[in-house]
Design a protein around this motif. Structure first.
Motif, PDB file in Angstrom:
ATOM      1  N   ILE A  95       0.727  -1.116  -0.012  1.00  9.85           N
ATOM      2  CA  ILE A  95       0.021  -0.106   0.168  1.00  9.85           C
ATOM      3  C   ILE A  95       0.976   1.336   0.092  1.00  9.85           C
ATOM      4  N   VAL A  96       0.486   2.306  -0.812  1.00  5.93           N
ATOM      5  CA  VAL A  96       1.289   3.512  -0.908  1.00  5.93           C
ATOM      6  C   VAL A  96       0.313   4.553  -0.415  1.00  5.93           C
ATOM      7  N   GLY A  97       0.597   5.623   0.024  1.00  6.24           N
ATOM      8  CA  GLY A  97       0.210   6.978   0.571  1.00  6.24           C
ATOM      9  C   GLY A  97       0.663   8.044  -0.579  1.00  6.24           C
ATOM     10  N   GLU A  98      -0.201   8.566  -1.357  1.00  6.72           N
ATOM     11  CA  GLU A  98       0.315   9.774  -2.406  1.00  6.72           C
ATOM     12  C   GLU A  98      -0.376  10.801  -1.866  1.00  6.72           C
ATOM     13  N   ASN A  99       0.398  11.931  -2.180  1.00  6.67           N
ATOM     14  CA  ASN A  99      -0.027  13.293  -2.151  1.00  6.67           C
ATOM     15  C   ASN A  99      -1.196  13.665  -3.023  1.00  6.67           C
ATOM     16  N   GLU A 100      -2.123  14.020  -2.585  1.00  5.40           N
ATOM     17  CA  GLU A 100      -3.242  14.485  -3.289  1.00  5.40           C
ATOM     18  C   GLU A 100      -3.221  15.429  -4.210  1.00  5.40           C
ATOM     19  N   SER A 101      -2.534  16.291  -3.646  1.00 12.01           N
ATOM     20  CA  SER A 101      -2.151  17.674  -4.439  1.00 12.01           C
ATOM     21  C   SER A 101      -1.091  17.385  -5.749  1.00 12.01           C
TER      22      SER A 101
ATOM     23  N   LEU B 207       4.934  10.140  -3.829  1.00 16.06           N
ATOM     24  CA  LEU B 207       4.348   9.205  -2.662  1.00 16.06           C
ATOM     25  C   LEU B 207       4.921   9.709  -1.248  1.00 16.06           C
ATOM     26  N   ILE B 208       4.268   9.436  -0.345  1.00 19.30           N
ATOM     27  CA  ILE B 208       4.728   9.957   1.060  1.00 19.30           C
ATOM     28  C   ILE B 208       4.874   8.732   1.849  1.00 19.30           C
ATOM     29  N   ALA B 209       4.271   7.643   1.750  1.00 17.05           N
ATOM     30  CA  ALA B 209       4.516   6.650   2.840  1.00 17.05           C
ATOM     31  C   ALA B 209       4.252   5.292   1.801  1.00 17.05           C
ATOM     32  N   GLU B 210       4.701   4.281   2.518  1.00 15.07           N
ATOM     33  CA  GLU B 210       4.675   3.072   1.852  1.00 15.07           C
ATOM     34  C   GLU B 210       4.674   1.770   3.013  1.00 15.07           C
ATOM     35  N   VAL B 211       3.911   0.715   2.921  1.00 17.74           N
ATOM     36  CA  VAL B 211       3.954  -0.410   3.641  1.00 17.74           C
ATOM     37  C   VAL B 211       3.857  -1.679   2.867  1.00 17.74           C
ATOM     38  N   HIS B 212       4.619  -2.730   2.942  1.00 20.79           N
ATOM     39  CA  HIS B 212       4.683  -3.725   2.117  1.00 20.79           C
ATOM     40  C   HIS B 212       5.091  -5.054   3.011  1.00 20.79           C
ATOM     41  N   GLY B 213       4.460  -6.123   2.326  1.00 18.25           N
ATOM     42  CA  GLY B 213       4.953  -7.317   2.941  1.00 18.25           C
ATOM     43  C   GLY B 213       4.856  -8.560   1.948  1.00 18.25           C
ATOM     44  N   TYR B 214       5.374  -9.698   2.107  1.00 15.46           N
ATOM     45  CA  TYR B 214       4.748 -10.974   1.070  1.00 15.46           C
ATOM     46  C   TYR B 214       5.135 -12.116   1.810  1.00 15.46           C
ATOM     47  N   LYS B 215       4.666 -13.283   1.381  1.00 15.44           N
ATOM     48  CA  LYS B 215       4.723 -14.632   1.974  1.00 15.44           C
ATOM     49  C   LYS B 215       6.178 -15.021   1.403  1.00 15.44           C
ATOM     50  N   PRO B 216       6.780 -16.111   2.125  1.00 13.61           N
ATOM     51  CA  PRO B 216       7.991 -16.717   1.670  1.00 13.61           C
ATOM     52  C   PRO B 216       7.535 -17.881   0.591  1.00 13.61           C
TER      53      PRO B 216
END
Length: 181
Positions: A54-60, A65-74
């Motif tokens: 998931i990313v957080g983008e600046n609406e203006s 991109l202002i933020a990001e979080v990720h993960g995945y299965k092995p």
């Protein structure tokens, strides 16, 4: 702020975000010169194929991109219920504004509500990162141990313990597909 699933065209924006965060000594395990398009492309594709990003983008300015979080299965069947390799960051200019808590809450809510195949989320943070440990615990993560001398903290020029934390999905559904010997 607009939050959404990352897409392939986000790779250059993610590289820029990661490089900005990597400039802060001790914030990421990866140094700025270790942030490459190949690195970002790898975790983006792994997360899209077998995890969540998931990313957080600046609406203006949607090009930022202002933020990001990720993960995945092995790739191991015995750990197919675990979402690992979790990384989470917020651009230095936007820290302290609850953006991190928001994007991580969205991440966990998405898993709880739509990913019953994920039973556990695992992550690590350095022992000196008390702010992150506090955030993770407030989101329901439990400290699961201590891995001595695992991480070289460039900010302190010293080795420190990595702290493993885990969150259990309250809506995990065991599928019974466990490999038998």
């Amino acid at each position: 702020m607009h939050y959404r699933t990352a897409v392939e065209s986000d790779i250059p924006k993610l590289v820029k975000l990661y490089k900005a965060v990597a400039k802060i000594p001790g914030y990421l395990a990866r140094l700025e010169d270790e942030i490459t398009e190949e690195y970002v492309s790898h975790f983006l594709h792994k997360s899209l194929e077998n995890g969540l990003i998931i990313v957080g983008e600046n609406e203006s300015d949607p090009d930022v991109l202002i933020a990001e979080v990720h993960g995945y299965k092995p790739d191991l069947k015995g750990f197919n219920h675990v979402l690992g390799e979790v990384t989470f960051l917020v651009h230095p200019d936007h820290q302290g504004k609850k953006i991190g808590r928001t994007i991580f809450t969205i991440f966990l809510d998405e898993i709880a509500n739509n990913r019953p195949d994920i039973g556990k989320v695992e992550l690590y943070t350095g022992e000196s990162n008390e702010r992150a440990i506090g955030l993770y615990q407030s989101l329901g993560f439990m400290i699961e141990g201590r891995m001595e001398m695992r991480y070289w903290n460039i900010a302190t020029s010293d080795y420190e313990a990595d702290i493993p934390l885990g969150w259990v999905n309250p809506n995990f559904e065991f599928d019974g597909d466990i490999p038998r010997l």
